[in-house]
Design a protein around this motif. Sequence first.
Motif, PDB file in Angstrom:
ATOM      1  N   ARG A  78       3.525  -3.863   2.442  1.00  0.00           N
ATOM      2  CA  ARG A  78       2.659  -3.907   3.345  1.00  0.00           C
ATOM      3  C   ARG A  78       0.873  -4.053   3.397  1.00  0.00           C
ATOM      4  O   ARG A  78       0.901  -4.374   4.482  1.00  0.00           O
ATOM      5  N   LEU A  79       0.369  -3.703   3.028  1.00  0.00           N
ATOM      6  CA  LEU A  79      -1.063  -4.487   2.841  1.00  0.00           C
ATOM      7  C   LEU A  79      -0.701  -6.497   2.713  1.00  0.00           C
ATOM      8  O   LEU A  79      -1.471  -7.088   3.115  1.00  0.00           O
ATOM      9  N   GLN A 137      -8.361  -4.853   0.233  1.00  0.00           N
ATOM     10  CA  GLN A 137      -7.601  -3.708  -0.459  1.00  0.00           C
ATOM     11  C   GLN A 137      -6.747  -4.639  -1.151  1.00  0.00           C
ATOM     12  O   GLN A 137      -6.448  -4.461  -2.637  1.00  0.00           O
ATOM     13  N   ALA A 138      -5.993  -5.701  -0.647  1.00  0.00           N
ATOM     14  CA  ALA A 138      -5.018  -6.288  -0.281  1.00  0.00           C
ATOM     15  C   ALA A 138      -4.765  -7.297  -1.740  1.00  0.00           C
ATOM     16  O   ALA A 138      -4.120  -7.501  -2.793  1.00  0.00           O
ATOM     17  N   SER A 197      -3.213  -1.146  10.527  1.00  0.00           N
ATOM     18  CA  SER A 197      -2.692  -0.879   9.610  1.00  0.00           C
ATOM     19  C   SER A 197      -1.253  -2.350  10.750  1.00  0.00           C
ATOM     20  O   SER A 197      -2.332  -2.579  10.872  1.00  0.00           O
ATOM     21  N   GLU A 198      -0.772  -2.580   9.131  1.00  0.00           N
ATOM     22  CA  GLU A 198      -0.214  -3.653   9.581  1.00  0.00           C
ATOM     23  C   GLU A 198       0.719  -3.842  10.996  1.00  0.00           C
ATOM     24  O   GLU A 198       0.508  -4.932  11.971  1.00  0.00           O
ATOM     25  N   ILE A 249      -5.574  -5.264  -5.425  1.00  0.00           N
ATOM     26  CA  ILE A 249      -4.349  -4.519  -5.929  1.00  0.00           C
ATOM     27  C   ILE A 249      -3.851  -4.969  -7.645  1.00  0.00           C
ATOM     28  O   ILE A 249      -3.994  -6.383  -8.323  1.00  0.00           O
ATOM     29  N   MET A 292      -0.526  -6.919   5.960  1.00  0.00           N
ATOM     30  CA  MET A 292      -1.419  -7.281   7.125  1.00  0.00           C
ATOM     31  C   MET A 292      -2.505  -8.514   6.698  1.00  0.00           C
ATOM     32  O   MET A 292      -2.812  -9.582   7.644  1.00  0.00           O
ATOM     33  N   ALA A 293      -2.578  -8.960   5.384  1.00  0.00           N
ATOM     34  CA  ALA A 293      -3.149 -10.026   5.296  1.00  0.00           C
ATOM     35  C   ALA A 293      -2.617 -11.405   5.577  1.00  0.00           C
ATOM     36  O   ALA A 293      -3.539 -11.813   6.437  1.00  0.00           O
ATOM     37  N   MET A 311      -8.724  -3.836   4.899  1.00  0.00           N
ATOM     38  CA  MET A 311      -7.146  -3.479   4.392  1.00  0.00           C
ATOM     39  C   MET A 311      -6.901  -4.802   3.697  1.00  0.00           C
ATOM     40  O   MET A 311      -6.384  -5.206   2.737  1.00  0.00           O
ATOM     41  N   VAL A 312      -7.379  -6.083   4.136  1.00  0.00           N
ATOM     42  CA  VAL A 312      -7.241  -6.975   3.089  1.00  0.00           C
ATOM     43  C   VAL A 312      -8.103  -7.474   1.710  1.00  0.00           C
ATOM     44  O   VAL A 312      -7.124  -8.150   1.302  1.00  0.00           O
ATOM     45  N   GLN A 362       3.730  -0.228  -0.713  1.00  0.00           N
ATOM     46  CA  GLN A 362       1.927  -0.790  -0.649  1.00  0.00           C
ATOM     47  C   GLN A 362       1.600  -1.608  -0.069  1.00  0.00           C
ATOM     48  O   GLN A 362       0.775  -1.827   0.462  1.00  0.00           O
TER      49      GLN A 362
END
Length: 407
Positions: free
Chosen positions: A285-286, A261-262, A239-240, A265, A289-290, A258-259, A282
Amino acid sequence: MTDTVEDVRKGLPSASAFGRLALCPGSFTMEKSCPDESSEAAAEGTLLHRYMEYLLLKDDAAEEGMEFSWHDFLNSREYESAELNHEQVELCGRALRLLDDVKEKIMGRNYSDSLFSLVSTEERRFLSDWIEGGEYSGQWDALFRVGVDLLVLDWKFGRVAVDSAEANRQLEALVPLAAQKANEEGIIYNGIYAAIIQPRVAGPASVTFYDDEAISQAEQDSLAVARAAMDPDAPRYCSEEACRYCRAKAVCHEAASMVEQASLIATDRDKWELFSPAEKVQAYRLAKMAKKWAAAVDYRFEQDVAAGLIPGFEMAPGRTSFTVTDPSGAFSALNAEFPDEVTAEAFAGCCKVGITELDRLVHAARKAADPKATTKASREWLRQLLAEYGESKTTKGSVKEVEGGAA
Protein backbone atom coordinates in the motif's frame (compact mmCIF):
# COMPACT_ATOMS: atom_id res chain seq x y z
CA MET A 1 -16.60 14.43 -18.38
CA THR A 2 -14.67 17.33 -16.95
CA ASP A 3 -15.19 21.07 -17.13
CA THR A 4 -13.91 24.10 -15.27
CA VAL A 5 -14.73 23.66 -11.60
CA GLU A 6 -15.79 27.30 -11.04
CA ASP A 7 -18.12 27.42 -14.06
CA VAL A 8 -19.82 24.05 -13.75
CA ARG A 9 -19.61 23.04 -10.10
CA LYS A 10 -19.83 26.58 -8.70
CA GLY A 11 -16.96 25.84 -6.31
CA LEU A 12 -18.98 23.17 -4.49
CA PRO A 13 -18.11 19.53 -3.81
CA SER A 14 -18.95 17.23 -6.71
CA ALA A 15 -20.34 13.71 -6.45
CA SER A 16 -17.48 12.39 -8.58
CA ALA A 17 -15.07 13.16 -5.71
CA PHE A 18 -17.20 11.85 -2.84
CA GLY A 19 -15.25 8.60 -2.53
CA ARG A 20 -12.16 10.67 -1.80
CA LEU A 21 -13.87 13.38 0.27
CA ALA A 22 -15.42 10.78 2.56
CA LEU A 23 -11.89 9.53 3.33
CA CYS A 24 -10.11 12.90 3.32
CA PRO A 25 -12.50 15.87 3.70
CA GLY A 26 -9.59 18.34 3.88
CA SER A 27 -8.53 17.52 0.33
CA PHE A 28 -11.43 19.58 -1.06
CA THR A 29 -10.08 22.91 0.18
CA MET A 30 -6.49 22.00 -0.65
CA GLU A 31 -7.35 21.06 -4.24
CA LYS A 32 -8.85 24.49 -4.87
CA SER A 33 -5.37 25.99 -4.97
CA CYS A 34 -4.10 23.40 -7.46
CA PRO A 35 -4.31 23.78 -11.24
CA ASP A 36 -6.42 21.40 -13.30
CA GLU A 37 -4.41 18.46 -14.57
CA SER A 38 -4.60 17.04 -18.07
CA SER A 39 -3.40 13.66 -19.27
CA GLU A 40 -3.90 11.27 -22.16
CA ALA A 41 -6.05 9.07 -19.92
CA ALA A 42 -8.26 12.01 -18.92
CA ALA A 43 -8.57 13.16 -22.54
CA GLU A 44 -9.51 9.64 -23.63
CA GLY A 45 -12.04 9.38 -20.81
CA THR A 46 -13.69 12.60 -21.96
CA LEU A 47 -13.79 11.38 -25.57
CA LEU A 48 -15.26 8.01 -24.59
CA HIS A 49 -17.92 9.64 -22.43
CA ARG A 50 -18.87 11.85 -25.36
CA TYR A 51 -19.09 8.86 -27.66
CA MET A 52 -21.26 6.93 -25.22
CA GLU A 53 -23.58 9.94 -24.95
CA TYR A 54 -23.73 10.05 -28.74
CA LEU A 55 -24.57 6.33 -28.99
CA LEU A 56 -27.41 6.67 -26.48
CA LEU A 57 -28.81 9.77 -28.17
CA LYS A 58 -28.43 8.13 -31.59
CA ASP A 59 -30.47 5.11 -30.47
CA ASP A 60 -33.04 7.43 -28.91
CA ALA A 61 -33.27 9.43 -32.15
CA ALA A 62 -33.60 6.23 -34.20
CA GLU A 63 -36.70 5.32 -32.21
CA GLU A 64 -38.16 8.64 -33.35
CA GLY A 65 -37.14 7.94 -36.95
CA MET A 66 -34.42 10.61 -36.94
CA GLU A 67 -30.85 10.53 -38.27
CA PHE A 68 -28.07 11.50 -35.88
CA SER A 69 -24.35 11.50 -36.82
CA TRP A 70 -21.22 11.72 -34.69
CA HIS A 71 -20.22 15.03 -36.26
CA ASP A 72 -23.73 16.43 -35.80
CA PHE A 73 -23.43 15.53 -32.14
CA LEU A 74 -20.03 17.19 -31.78
CA ASN A 75 -21.30 20.34 -33.47
CA SER A 76 -24.44 20.43 -31.33
CA ARG A 77 -22.31 20.26 -28.18
CA GLU A 78 -19.65 22.65 -29.56
CA TYR A 79 -16.97 20.01 -29.09
CA GLU A 80 -13.81 19.79 -31.15
CA SER A 81 -13.91 17.18 -33.90
CA ALA A 82 -12.45 13.88 -32.72
CA GLU A 83 -12.26 10.34 -34.03
CA LEU A 84 -12.05 7.08 -32.10
CA ASN A 85 -9.71 4.25 -33.00
CA HIS A 86 -10.94 0.67 -33.36
CA GLU A 87 -9.95 -0.27 -29.82
CA GLN A 88 -11.90 2.65 -28.39
CA VAL A 89 -14.95 1.89 -30.53
CA GLU A 90 -14.85 -1.73 -29.39
CA LEU A 91 -14.51 -0.58 -25.77
CA CYS A 92 -17.67 1.49 -26.13
CA GLY A 93 -19.36 -1.49 -27.74
CA ARG A 94 -18.51 -3.58 -24.68
CA ALA A 95 -19.98 -0.83 -22.52
CA LEU A 96 -23.24 -1.05 -24.48
CA ARG A 97 -23.28 -4.82 -24.12
CA LEU A 98 -22.82 -4.46 -20.37
CA LEU A 99 -25.73 -2.02 -20.38
CA ASP A 100 -27.84 -4.66 -22.15
CA ASP A 101 -26.86 -7.08 -19.38
CA VAL A 102 -27.96 -4.52 -16.77
CA LYS A 103 -31.33 -4.23 -18.49
CA GLU A 104 -31.71 -8.00 -18.50
CA LYS A 105 -30.71 -8.17 -14.85
CA ILE A 106 -33.35 -5.61 -13.91
CA MET A 107 -36.23 -6.86 -16.07
CA GLY A 108 -35.33 -10.50 -16.66
CA ARG A 109 -33.98 -12.27 -19.74
CA ASN A 110 -37.01 -11.40 -21.88
CA TYR A 111 -36.89 -7.66 -21.26
CA SER A 112 -38.49 -5.36 -23.80
CA ASP A 113 -36.64 -2.30 -25.10
CA SER A 114 -39.96 -0.44 -24.87
CA LEU A 115 -39.73 -0.59 -21.09
CA PHE A 116 -36.54 1.51 -21.18
CA SER A 117 -36.57 5.15 -22.16
CA LEU A 118 -33.76 7.68 -21.98
CA VAL A 119 -34.54 10.64 -19.71
CA SER A 120 -31.29 12.62 -20.01
CA THR A 121 -27.54 12.34 -20.53
CA GLU A 122 -24.65 14.17 -18.85
CA GLU A 123 -26.96 16.32 -16.74
CA ARG A 124 -25.56 18.19 -13.73
CA ARG A 125 -27.84 19.05 -10.82
CA PHE A 126 -27.41 20.66 -7.38
CA LEU A 127 -28.76 19.64 -3.99
CA SER A 128 -28.84 21.86 -0.90
CA ASP A 129 -29.82 21.45 2.74
CA TRP A 130 -30.79 24.92 3.92
CA ILE A 131 -31.42 23.77 7.50
CA GLU A 132 -28.39 21.65 8.37
CA GLY A 133 -26.16 23.18 5.71
CA GLY A 134 -24.29 21.49 2.92
CA GLU A 135 -24.54 21.65 -0.83
CA TYR A 136 -23.12 19.63 -3.71
CA SER A 137 -23.60 18.85 -7.38
CA GLY A 138 -23.43 15.72 -9.44
CA GLN A 139 -23.60 14.72 -13.09
CA TRP A 140 -24.87 11.35 -14.19
CA ASP A 141 -23.82 9.87 -17.49
CA ALA A 142 -27.33 8.64 -18.26
CA LEU A 143 -30.72 8.47 -16.58
CA PHE A 144 -33.37 6.02 -17.78
CA ARG A 145 -36.95 5.22 -16.99
CA VAL A 146 -37.19 1.47 -16.40
CA GLY A 147 -40.82 0.47 -16.21
CA VAL A 148 -41.95 2.00 -12.91
CA ASP A 149 -38.39 2.66 -11.72
CA LEU A 150 -35.40 4.80 -12.67
CA LEU A 151 -31.85 3.78 -13.57
CA VAL A 152 -28.94 6.16 -12.98
CA LEU A 153 -25.80 5.12 -14.83
CA ASP A 154 -22.10 5.93 -14.56
CA TRP A 155 -19.46 4.85 -17.10
CA LYS A 156 -15.94 4.20 -15.81
CA PHE A 157 -13.26 3.72 -18.47
CA GLY A 158 -10.25 3.33 -16.19
CA ARG A 159 -8.32 0.11 -15.74
CA VAL A 160 -8.64 0.06 -11.95
CA ALA A 161 -11.89 -1.29 -10.53
CA VAL A 162 -13.88 1.23 -8.51
CA ASP A 163 -16.12 0.52 -5.52
CA SER A 164 -19.16 -1.63 -6.26
CA ALA A 165 -22.49 0.07 -6.82
CA GLU A 166 -23.57 -0.78 -3.27
CA ALA A 167 -20.55 0.96 -1.73
CA ASN A 168 -19.92 3.65 -4.34
CA ARG A 169 -20.13 7.17 -2.87
CA GLN A 170 -20.53 8.85 -6.26
CA LEU A 171 -23.56 6.75 -7.18
CA GLU A 172 -24.97 7.25 -3.69
CA ALA A 173 -24.76 11.03 -4.21
CA LEU A 174 -26.30 10.83 -7.70
CA VAL A 175 -29.38 8.92 -6.55
CA PRO A 176 -30.93 11.86 -4.58
CA LEU A 177 -30.29 14.10 -7.59
CA ALA A 178 -32.14 11.67 -9.85
CA ALA A 179 -35.01 11.59 -7.34
CA GLN A 180 -35.03 15.40 -7.29
CA LYS A 181 -35.34 15.58 -11.08
CA ALA A 182 -38.11 12.98 -11.15
CA ASN A 183 -40.07 14.80 -8.45
CA GLU A 184 -39.70 18.15 -10.19
CA GLU A 185 -40.79 16.78 -13.56
CA GLY A 186 -43.61 14.58 -12.30
CA ILE A 187 -41.92 11.29 -13.20
CA ILE A 188 -43.49 8.50 -11.13
CA TYR A 189 -41.09 5.89 -9.79
CA ASN A 190 -41.04 3.21 -7.10
CA GLY A 191 -37.28 3.17 -6.65
CA ILE A 192 -33.97 3.91 -8.31
CA TYR A 193 -31.45 1.44 -9.70
CA ALA A 194 -27.85 2.62 -9.78
CA ALA A 195 -25.22 0.97 -11.98
CA ILE A 196 -21.52 1.27 -12.70
CA ILE A 197 -20.25 -0.03 -16.03
CA GLN A 198 -16.49 -0.59 -16.36
CA PRO A 199 -15.74 -2.04 -19.81
CA ARG A 200 -11.99 -2.34 -19.11
CA VAL A 201 -12.54 -4.34 -15.93
CA ALA A 202 -13.42 -8.02 -16.14
CA GLY A 203 -16.83 -9.10 -14.95
CA PRO A 204 -20.38 -7.82 -15.17
CA ALA A 205 -21.65 -4.34 -14.35
CA SER A 206 -22.38 -3.59 -10.71
CA VAL A 207 -26.01 -2.76 -9.90
CA THR A 208 -27.86 -1.86 -6.73
CA PHE A 209 -31.36 -0.65 -5.84
CA TYR A 210 -32.53 2.24 -3.66
CA ASP A 211 -36.05 2.27 -2.22
CA ASP A 212 -37.60 5.40 -0.65
CA GLU A 213 -35.86 4.87 2.69
CA ALA A 214 -32.49 4.23 1.06
CA ILE A 215 -32.88 7.32 -1.15
CA SER A 216 -33.54 9.47 1.92
CA GLN A 217 -30.52 7.99 3.71
CA ALA A 218 -28.33 8.55 0.63
CA GLU A 219 -29.34 12.22 0.63
CA GLN A 220 -28.46 12.63 4.32
CA ASP A 221 -25.13 10.83 3.98
CA SER A 222 -24.13 12.75 0.84
CA LEU A 223 -24.97 16.14 2.36
CA ALA A 224 -22.92 15.14 5.42
CA VAL A 225 -19.90 14.49 3.16
CA ALA A 226 -20.42 17.89 1.52
CA ARG A 227 -20.66 19.66 4.89
CA ALA A 228 -17.46 18.06 6.14
CA ALA A 229 -15.59 18.91 2.93
CA MET A 230 -16.66 22.56 3.00
CA ASP A 231 -15.35 23.04 6.55
CA PRO A 232 -12.19 25.20 6.09
CA ASP A 233 -10.55 23.33 8.98
CA ALA A 234 -11.42 19.86 7.68
CA PRO A 235 -8.64 17.35 8.47
CA ARG A 236 -6.61 15.50 5.85
CA TYR A 237 -6.09 11.74 6.00
CA CYS A 238 -3.62 10.23 3.56
CA SER A 239 -4.04 6.79 2.01
CA GLU A 240 -3.51 5.21 -1.39
CA GLU A 241 -7.25 5.23 -2.06
CA ALA A 242 -7.82 8.79 -0.83
CA CYS A 243 -4.83 10.22 -2.70
CA ARG A 244 -5.25 8.28 -5.95
CA TYR A 245 -7.04 11.05 -7.86
CA CYS A 246 -6.27 14.02 -5.60
CA ARG A 247 -4.61 16.89 -7.47
CA ALA A 248 -3.09 18.22 -4.23
CA LYS A 249 -0.96 15.21 -3.28
CA ALA A 250 2.22 16.66 -4.77
CA VAL A 251 2.10 19.51 -2.20
CA CYS A 252 0.33 17.72 0.67
CA HIS A 253 2.37 17.33 3.86
CA GLU A 254 0.47 14.21 4.87
CA ALA A 255 1.14 12.58 1.48
CA ALA A 256 4.85 13.42 1.67
CA SER A 257 5.02 11.91 5.16
CA MET A 258 3.50 8.66 3.91
CA VAL A 259 6.00 8.50 1.05
CA GLU A 260 8.74 8.96 3.64
CA GLN A 261 7.34 5.98 5.54
CA ALA A 262 7.55 3.91 2.36
CA SER A 263 11.26 4.77 2.05
CA LEU A 264 11.96 3.83 5.68
CA ILE A 265 10.45 0.36 5.72
CA ALA A 266 13.13 -1.71 7.39
CA THR A 267 13.33 -4.67 9.75
CA ASP A 268 16.09 -6.97 10.95
CA ARG A 269 15.06 -9.34 8.14
CA ASP A 270 16.46 -8.72 4.69
CA LYS A 271 14.29 -11.11 2.70
CA TRP A 272 10.77 -10.44 1.43
CA GLU A 273 9.78 -14.00 2.25
CA LEU A 274 10.38 -13.32 5.95
CA PHE A 275 7.89 -10.46 6.12
CA SER A 276 4.53 -11.29 7.64
CA PRO A 277 1.43 -10.98 5.40
CA ALA A 278 0.46 -7.79 7.26
CA GLU A 279 3.90 -6.28 6.64
CA LYS A 280 3.71 -7.17 2.95
CA VAL A 281 0.31 -5.50 2.69
CA GLN A 282 1.68 -2.39 4.42
CA ALA A 283 4.63 -2.26 2.03
CA TYR A 284 2.35 -2.81 -0.98
CA ARG A 285 0.00 0.00 0.00
CA LEU A 286 2.81 2.41 0.79
CA ALA A 287 4.49 1.59 -2.53
CA LYS A 288 1.26 2.32 -4.43
CA MET A 289 0.91 5.61 -2.58
CA ALA A 290 4.53 6.52 -3.37
CA LYS A 291 3.90 5.86 -7.09
CA LYS A 292 0.88 8.16 -7.10
CA TRP A 293 2.80 10.89 -5.29
CA ALA A 294 5.75 10.54 -7.68
CA ALA A 295 3.45 10.75 -10.71
CA ALA A 296 1.89 13.94 -9.32
CA VAL A 297 5.31 15.50 -8.75
CA ASP A 298 6.38 14.46 -12.28
CA TYR A 299 3.31 16.14 -13.74
CA ARG A 300 3.84 19.41 -11.87
CA PHE A 301 7.55 19.39 -12.70
CA GLU A 302 6.89 18.81 -16.42
CA GLN A 303 4.42 21.70 -16.44
CA ASP A 304 7.09 24.01 -14.97
CA VAL A 305 9.73 22.75 -17.43
CA ALA A 306 7.37 23.34 -20.36
CA ALA A 307 6.77 26.87 -19.08
CA GLY A 308 10.55 27.51 -18.89
CA LEU A 309 10.55 27.85 -15.10
CA ILE A 310 13.27 25.24 -14.35
CA PRO A 311 16.79 26.19 -15.58
CA GLY A 312 18.76 23.32 -17.05
CA PHE A 313 15.73 21.31 -18.20
CA GLU A 314 13.65 21.27 -21.38
CA MET A 315 10.89 19.08 -22.81
CA ALA A 316 11.95 16.65 -25.53
CA PRO A 317 9.60 16.46 -28.56
CA GLY A 318 6.89 13.81 -28.46
CA ARG A 319 6.42 10.99 -30.93
CA THR A 320 3.89 11.20 -33.75
CA SER A 321 1.66 8.23 -34.56
CA PHE A 322 -0.48 7.62 -37.64
CA THR A 323 -3.71 5.63 -37.87
CA VAL A 324 -5.64 4.68 -41.01
CA THR A 325 -9.25 5.73 -40.42
CA ASP A 326 -10.56 4.93 -43.93
CA PRO A 327 -9.30 1.42 -44.79
CA SER A 328 -11.36 1.22 -47.98
CA GLY A 329 -9.88 4.43 -49.34
CA ALA A 330 -6.38 3.43 -48.22
CA PHE A 331 -6.65 0.08 -50.04
CA SER A 332 -7.89 1.72 -53.23
CA ALA A 333 -5.00 4.18 -53.24
CA LEU A 334 -2.34 1.54 -52.56
CA ASN A 335 -3.81 -1.03 -54.92
CA ALA A 336 -3.79 1.55 -57.71
CA GLU A 337 -0.05 2.08 -57.14
CA PHE A 338 0.92 -1.56 -56.56
CA PRO A 339 -1.86 -3.77 -58.01
CA ASP A 340 0.19 -6.97 -57.94
CA GLU A 341 1.63 -6.55 -54.44
CA VAL A 342 -1.11 -4.79 -52.45
CA THR A 343 -3.95 -7.20 -53.17
CA ALA A 344 -7.16 -7.34 -51.15
CA GLU A 345 -5.87 -10.42 -49.31
CA ALA A 346 -2.48 -8.84 -48.54
CA PHE A 347 -4.10 -5.62 -47.34
CA ALA A 348 -6.62 -7.51 -45.19
CA GLY A 349 -3.67 -9.19 -43.48
CA CYS A 350 -2.57 -5.76 -42.23
CA CYS A 351 -5.99 -4.87 -40.80
CA LYS A 352 -7.89 -5.56 -37.60
CA VAL A 353 -11.65 -5.95 -37.79
CA GLY A 354 -13.64 -3.95 -35.25
CA ILE A 355 -15.85 -6.66 -33.73
CA THR A 356 -18.11 -4.06 -32.13
CA GLU A 357 -18.97 -2.52 -35.49
CA LEU A 358 -19.68 -6.00 -36.83
CA ASP A 359 -21.89 -6.65 -33.81
CA ARG A 360 -23.99 -3.62 -34.61
CA LEU A 361 -24.10 -4.36 -38.36
CA VAL A 362 -25.09 -8.00 -37.87
CA HIS A 363 -27.66 -7.16 -35.20
CA ALA A 364 -29.28 -4.57 -37.49
CA ALA A 365 -29.47 -7.19 -40.27
CA ARG A 366 -30.90 -9.88 -37.98
CA LYS A 367 -33.41 -7.49 -36.43
CA ALA A 368 -34.62 -6.44 -39.87
CA ALA A 369 -35.33 -10.12 -40.56
CA ASP A 370 -36.66 -10.86 -37.06
CA PRO A 371 -37.93 -7.91 -34.93
CA LYS A 372 -37.62 -10.11 -31.81
CA ALA A 373 -33.86 -10.60 -32.25
CA THR A 374 -31.94 -9.37 -29.19
CA THR A 375 -28.51 -7.75 -29.10
CA LYS A 376 -27.17 -10.54 -26.90
CA ALA A 377 -28.44 -13.29 -29.21
CA SER A 378 -26.98 -11.54 -32.26
CA ARG A 379 -23.63 -11.20 -30.52
CA GLU A 380 -23.54 -14.89 -29.60
CA TRP A 381 -24.60 -15.88 -33.12
CA LEU A 382 -21.79 -13.81 -34.66
CA ARG A 383 -19.16 -15.27 -32.29
CA GLN A 384 -20.16 -18.79 -33.26
CA LEU A 385 -20.13 -17.97 -36.98
CA LEU A 386 -16.66 -16.37 -36.83
CA ALA A 387 -15.09 -18.77 -34.33
CA GLU A 388 -12.67 -20.26 -36.87
CA TYR A 389 -11.62 -16.85 -38.17
CA GLY A 390 -10.65 -15.16 -34.91
CA GLU A 391 -9.37 -15.74 -31.40
CA SER A 392 -10.29 -14.77 -27.86
CA LYS A 393 -7.75 -13.34 -25.46
CA THR A 394 -7.84 -12.80 -21.71
CA THR A 395 -5.83 -9.96 -20.25
CA LYS A 396 -3.49 -10.33 -17.29
CA GLY A 397 -5.26 -10.17 -13.96
CA SER A 398 -4.61 -7.56 -11.32
CA VAL A 399 -4.36 -7.56 -7.53
CA LYS A 400 -7.76 -7.29 -5.89
CA GLU A 401 -8.36 -6.97 -2.16
CA VAL A 402 -11.02 -9.28 -0.72
CA GLU A 403 -12.61 -9.64 2.66
CA GLY A 404 -10.68 -11.70 5.17
CA GLY A 405 -7.26 -10.73 3.87
CA ALA A 406 -4.32 -9.45 5.88
CA ALA A 407 -5.00 -6.10 7.50
